[in-house]
Design an enzyme around this catalytic site. Structure first.
Site, PDB file in Angstrom:
ATOM      1  N   ARG A 274       5.117 -12.949   9.743  1.00  0.00           N
ATOM      2  CA  ARG A 274       5.825 -11.706   9.449  1.00  0.00           C
ATOM      3  C   ARG A 274       7.132 -11.648  10.243  1.00  0.00           C
ATOM      4  NH1 ARG A 274       2.582  -6.632  11.594  1.00  0.00           N
ATOM      5  NH2 ARG A 274       4.597  -5.670  11.161  1.00  0.00           N
TER       6      ARG A 274
ATOM      7  N   GLU B   7       0.872  -1.173   0.000  1.00  0.00           N
ATOM      8  CA  GLU B   7       0.000   0.000   0.000  1.00  0.00           C
ATOM      9  C   GLU B   7       0.913   1.228   0.000  1.00  0.00           C
ATOM     10  OE1 GLU B   7      -3.359  -0.388   2.910  1.00  0.00           O
ATOM     11  OE2 GLU B   7      -2.243  -2.191   3.441  1.00  0.00           O
TER      12      GLU B   7
ATOM     13  N   LYS C 197       3.697   0.067  10.775  1.00  0.00           N
ATOM     14  CA  LYS C 197       3.719   1.280   9.952  1.00  0.00           C
ATOM     15  C   LYS C 197       3.174   2.480  10.732  1.00  0.00           C
ATOM     16  CE  LYS C 197       3.043   0.620   5.607  1.00  0.00           C
ATOM     17  NZ  LYS C 197       2.406   0.358   4.295  1.00  0.00           N
TER      18      LYS C 197
END
Length: 563
Positions: A267, A36, A277
């Site tokens: 992850r 994104e 983020k």
């Protein structure tokens, strides 16, 4: 398929191998890296990049770079450009550059199809009301019964929903007043399946489509369909999307379109680092760091500016492998991979970080000579360089001790040491200021010991580095440390900033040999006995600014040796 790569990611290879045996995707493999564009990529993304592009390479397939740009309020062309630079820097080439916004018209048509099938409806509940109606994952009072309840707008007719959805697109309604939702099951044990939102009204300027749209699809309604359009065979995601997989499959099944296989992996979590983020954005916006590419940041642009190499990061991702279970990787492993790469490729120079003057009293004041230094002992082809020498030098303050402890083999009163590439010197006396600080060390040298060897064969244990005070470049050096003092800052939850390392950046003035001026802008190099460095983007011809990439100490190698 590359046998070298398979060892670290077997379970994903096993799935793909099984698909190839059954011909599920016609022996075709197509992956995608789908960021994104609402921030800069970090080391966790590097794991996904290496995995997705690596899988494509292993099976002679293709990997697309697709920007899932469905939230214009947080996205920007700056992030798009930085992501492309990071992927290229890591050494990968994408088959196609795609954007979810390229598919907006098709997604709108597919949303209409779901309405026509009675599987989507326009809802007037607010965001808070939708959350309330959805209920909780633990269910009702008994803790087992799902407690979601239907929206009062769930039974609108197909005709009414088509009309309202078209008017949503036309901009007749205010932001947040209506959404388009899938009609699935408000009693489903998976919260994601309780009539999720497909579209919301949002008047925000999009970095690619401008103001053409005032409704935007949600990520979940976009991701799988984008995979389908691009012919992706294996949609490889992190584990937080595991609970979204039933919804991913539901959309594709009910739209009756080509369906890729979603596969999840754990992850990356790294010690002394945050990779959220949202938290990285806090560090930037609240000026804890100097932008996304601050060398203390775990962003790829930050690592690049600090002097990390793509080879080291790819090797790190290969070593940690891919699993289903979450774990926290010791940052020392990443540093070990970096040192291993830099040691082979970096030229050596002399530089003094904490200088004290050394004067050779029996060396002529007006004499200058050049000595020969080896550029890289790991690479003979790197050749040699000339190093200026004079009677006034700078040495590291830590290389001298007035009252030396046992096994201190460096310079002390009456003690002889070797000057790297130069001569043997013996300390005769020292000069101090009024506060008792040593300001000058006086020595005599052995003129017959050029090259650092005694002509009579006497043994000298200590070797120290130096620079000529009359020729040295004065430079600014930035010394970086971990951003956090706690190994697991994420474990502090809301109090994670309490362990922010206020000493994560120190700036000093150092003196280095003149040859450093000729180092390239993105060329890694080593100051002997000190560490690896790189020129910062703030450097000018008039003033060099150097970033310390990493010191020479390798704690991970010691851990491995002990184990």
């Amino acid at each position: 398929m590359s046998s070298e790569r398979k060892g670290s990611i077997d379970f994903i290879h096993d799935i793909i191998d099984e698909h190839n045996k059954t011909g599920k995707f016609g022996n075709k493999v197509c992956t995608r890296f789908p960021p994104e564009p609402n921030g800069y990529l970090h080391i966790g993304h590097a794991k996904s990049i290496c995995l997705n592009f690596g899988i494509a390479i292993d099976y002679n397939g293709a990997c697309n770079l697709r920007f899932d740009d469905t939230n214009p309020a947080k996205e920007d062309q700056e992030f798009v450009d930085s992501i492309k630079e990071d992927v290229s820097w890591l050494g990968f080439e994408w088959a196609k550059e795609c954007f979810a916004s390229d598919y907006y018209e098709q997604l709108y048509i597919w949303a209409q199809d779901l309405i026509k099938k009675g599987k989507a409806y326009v809802c007037d509940l607010s965001e808070d009301e939708i959350r309330e109606y959805r209920g909780t994952s633990s269910g009702g009072k008994d803790g087992t019964t799902p407690n979601g309840k239907n929206s009062p707008y769930r039974d609108r007719t197909v005709e009414e929903n088509l009309d309202l959805f078209a008017r949503m697109r036309a901009g007749e309604f205010d932001d947040g007043t209506k959404t388009l939702r899938a009609k699935i099951d408000m009693a489903h044990p998976n919260l994601n399946m309780r009539d999720p939102v497909l579209y919301r009204i949002l008047r925000a300027h999009h970095h690619r489509t401008g103001d053409k749209w005032c409704i935007y699809p949600m990520y979940d309604f976009t991701h799988g369909q984008s995979d389908s359009i691009e012919g992706v065979t294996h949609s490889i995601c992190t584990m937080e999307f595991e609970n979204h997989r039933p919804l991913y499959d539901w959309y594709l099944e009910n739209l009756e379109i080509y369906a890729p296989q979603q596969i999840e992996f754990a992850r990356l979590n790294l010690t002394y680092t945050v990779l959220s983020k949202r938290r990285l954005l806090t560090l930037v916006n609240e000026n804890y760091v100097n932008g996304w590419d601050d060398p203390r940041m775990p962003t790829l642009s930050g690592y690049r500016r600090k002097g990390y190499t793509p080879t080291a990061i790819r090797e790190f991702c290969k070593r940690i492998g891919v699993a289903k279970a979450d774990s926290r990787v010791d940052i020392a492993l990443l540093e070990h991979c970096l040192r291993d790469d830099l040691n082979k490729a970096s030229n050596r120079y002399l530089g003094v970080m904490d200088p004290v003057k050394l004067v050779i009293t029996n060396y002529p004041e007006d004499k200058r000579e050049t000595l020969t230094g080896i550029n890289n002992p790991e690479d003979e082809s790197a050749g040699t360089r000339e190093i200026p020498f004079s009677n006034e030098l700078y040495i590291e303050r830590s290389d001298f001790m007035e009252e030396p402890m046992k096994k201190f083999f460096r310079l002390a009163p009456g003690k002889e040491v070797r000057l790297r590439y130069a001569y043997l010197v013996t300390c005769t006396d020292i000069i101090k200021d009024d506060a008792g600080n040593i300001t000058q060390i006086n020595c005599i040298y052995d003129p017959e010991s050029r090259g650092g060897n005694a002509p009579d064969g006497r043994k000298v244990k200590g070797t120290i580095h130096w620079v000529s005070a009359k020729d040295a470049l004065e430079v600014e050096v930035r010394l970086y440390d971990y951003l956090f003092t706690e190994e697991n800052p994420d474990g502090l939850r809301s109090d994670w900033l309490s362990c922010f390392n206020k000493d994560s950046l120190k700036t000093i003035t150092a003196y280095v040999e003149p040859a450093v001026n000729n180092v390239g802008d993105r060329e890694n190099f080593q100051f002997e006995r000190t560490g690896y460095f790189i020129k910062d983007k703030n450097s000018t011809p008039e003033k060099l600014v150097l970033n310390r990439t990493i010191g020479l100490k390798d704690s991970w190698a010691k851990i491995q040796k002990k184990q």
